[in-house]
Design a protein around this motif. Structure first.
Motif, PDB file in Angstrom:
ATOM      1  N   ARG A 191       0.846  -1.243  -0.015  1.00  0.00           N
ATOM      2  CA  ARG A 191       0.015  -0.132   0.007  1.00  0.00           C
ATOM      3  C   ARG A 191       0.806   1.118  -0.071  1.00  0.00           C
ATOM      4  N   TRP A 192       2.128   1.111   0.636  1.00  0.00           N
ATOM      5  CA  TRP A 192       2.803   2.374   0.621  1.00  0.00           C
ATOM      6  C   TRP A 192       4.358   2.286   0.832  1.00  0.00           C
ATOM      7  N   PHE A 193       5.088   3.200   0.540  1.00  0.00           N
ATOM      8  CA  PHE A 193       6.494   2.871   0.953  1.00  0.00           C
ATOM      9  C   PHE A 193       7.252   4.306   1.428  1.00  0.00           C
ATOM     10  N   GLU A 194       8.312   4.187   2.111  1.00  0.00           N
ATOM     11  CA  GLU A 194       8.982   5.203   2.639  1.00  0.00           C
ATOM     12  C   GLU A 194      10.428   5.158   2.451  1.00  0.00           C
ATOM     13  N   ILE A 195      11.024   6.116   1.576  1.00  0.00           N
ATOM     14  CA  ILE A 195      12.655   5.880   1.743  1.00  0.00           C
ATOM     15  C   ILE A 195      13.210   6.252   2.901  1.00  0.00           C
ATOM     16  N   THR A 196      13.908   5.201   3.318  1.00  0.00           N
ATOM     17  CA  THR A 196      14.716   5.425   4.983  1.00  0.00           C
ATOM     18  C   THR A 196      16.176   5.747   4.723  1.00  0.00           C
ATOM     19  N   GLU A 197      16.818   5.474   3.668  1.00  0.00           N
ATOM     20  CA  GLU A 197      18.091   5.724   3.361  1.00  0.00           C
ATOM     21  C   GLU A 197      18.431   5.506   1.990  1.00  0.00           C
ATOM     22  N   THR A 198      19.530   6.411   1.692  1.00  0.00           N
ATOM     23  CA  THR A 198      20.044   6.486   0.182  1.00  0.00           C
ATOM     24  C   THR A 198      21.694   6.409   0.364  1.00  0.00           C
ATOM     25  N   ARG A 199      22.224   5.572  -0.537  1.00  0.00           N
ATOM     26  CA  ARG A 199      23.717   5.635  -0.762  1.00  0.00           C
ATOM     27  C   ARG A 199      24.147   5.222  -1.876  1.00  0.00           C
ATOM     28  N   GLY A 200      25.116   5.137  -2.303  1.00  0.00           N
ATOM     29  CA  GLY A 200      25.801   4.747  -3.548  1.00  0.00           C
ATOM     30  C   GLY A 200      26.995   4.024  -3.363  1.00  0.00           C
ATOM     31  N   HIS A 201      27.454   3.314  -4.584  1.00  0.00           N
ATOM     32  CA  HIS A 201      28.524   2.639  -4.840  1.00  0.00           C
ATOM     33  C   HIS A 201      29.499   3.289  -5.660  1.00  0.00           C
ATOM     34  N   LEU A 202      30.710   3.892  -5.172  1.00  0.00           N
ATOM     35  CA  LEU A 202      32.001   4.303  -6.423  1.00  0.00           C
ATOM     36  C   LEU A 202      32.744   3.761  -6.708  1.00  0.00           C
ATOM     37  N   GLU A 203      33.116   3.643  -8.196  1.00  0.00           N
ATOM     38  CA  GLU A 203      34.153   2.815  -8.738  1.00  0.00           C
ATOM     39  C   GLU A 203      35.167   3.968  -9.561  1.00  0.00           C
ATOM     40  N   ASP A 204      36.152   4.004  -9.273  1.00  0.00           N
ATOM     41  CA  ASP A 204      37.073   4.841  -9.803  1.00  0.00           C
ATOM     42  C   ASP A 204      36.462   6.393  -9.834  1.00  0.00           C
ATOM     43  N   GLY A 205      36.141   6.635  -8.557  1.00  0.00           N
ATOM     44  CA  GLY A 205      35.544   8.156  -8.106  1.00  0.00           C
ATOM     45  C   GLY A 205      34.272   8.625  -8.724  1.00  0.00           C
ATOM     46  N   VAL A 218      14.064   0.902   1.403  1.00  0.00           N
ATOM     47  CA  VAL A 218      12.713   1.319   1.521  1.00  0.00           C
ATOM     48  C   VAL A 218      12.171   0.493   2.651  1.00  0.00           C
ATOM     49  N   SER A 219      11.102   1.254   3.360  1.00  0.00           N
ATOM     50  CA  SER A 219      10.245   0.812   4.168  1.00  0.00           C
ATOM     51  C   SER A 219       8.962   0.384   3.386  1.00  0.00           C
ATOM     52  N   VAL A 220       8.357  -0.906   3.413  1.00  0.00           N
ATOM     53  CA  VAL A 220       7.200  -1.030   2.566  1.00  0.00           C
ATOM     54  C   VAL A 220       6.071  -1.516   3.393  1.00  0.00           C
ATOM     55  N   GLY A 221       4.746  -0.837   3.438  1.00  0.00           N
ATOM     56  CA  GLY A 221       3.775  -1.363   4.236  1.00  0.00           C
ATOM     57  C   GLY A 221       2.700  -2.045   3.332  1.00  0.00           C
ATOM     58  N   PHE A 222       2.065  -3.140   3.972  1.00  0.00           N
ATOM     59  CA  PHE A 222       1.282  -3.787   3.183  1.00  0.00           C
ATOM     60  C   PHE A 222       0.103  -4.190   4.172  1.00  0.00           C
ATOM     61  N   THR A 223      -1.139  -4.371   3.754  1.00  0.00           N
ATOM     62  CA  THR A 223      -2.271  -5.104   4.678  1.00  0.00           C
ATOM     63  C   THR A 223      -2.198  -6.506   4.630  1.00  0.00           C
ATOM     64  N   LEU A 224      -2.600  -6.772   5.788  1.00  0.00           N
ATOM     65  CA  LEU A 224      -2.627  -8.327   6.001  1.00  0.00           C
ATOM     66  C   LEU A 224      -3.737  -8.786   5.436  1.00  0.00           C
ATOM     67  N   ASP A 225      -3.897 -10.224   4.784  1.00  0.00           N
ATOM     68  CA  ASP A 225      -4.942 -10.995   4.619  1.00  0.00           C
ATOM     69  C   ASP A 225      -5.993 -11.282   5.922  1.00  0.00           C
TER      70      ASP A 225
END
Length: 69
Positions: A38-52, A61-68
């Protein structure tokens, strides 16, 4: 009005293209096995570097979903 109960999980998506693609990759993959997202929330962002230079983005991402019923 229905009462909703949600479960929340944490995913990490990655992409060499950018943050939005990293989020989309995580949600697309999760949708194959998780129902009722049903929804998502970005909780952290990072990157990977190669040769600068940015090689790829990683987004937690935290993701919320309803239970059956």
């Amino acid at each position: 009005m229905n009462d909703h109960v949600y479960k929340k999980i944490e995913l990490v998506g990655s992409s060499p293209k950018g943050i939005e693609d990293a989020v989309a990759n995580a949600l697309t993959r999760a949708s194959k096995t998780i129902r009722n997202m049903r929804w998502f929330e970005i909780t952290e962002t990072r990157g990977h570097l190669e040769d600068g230079k940015i090689a790829h983005w990683q987004v937690t991402v935290s993701v919320g979903f309803t239970l059956d019923a």
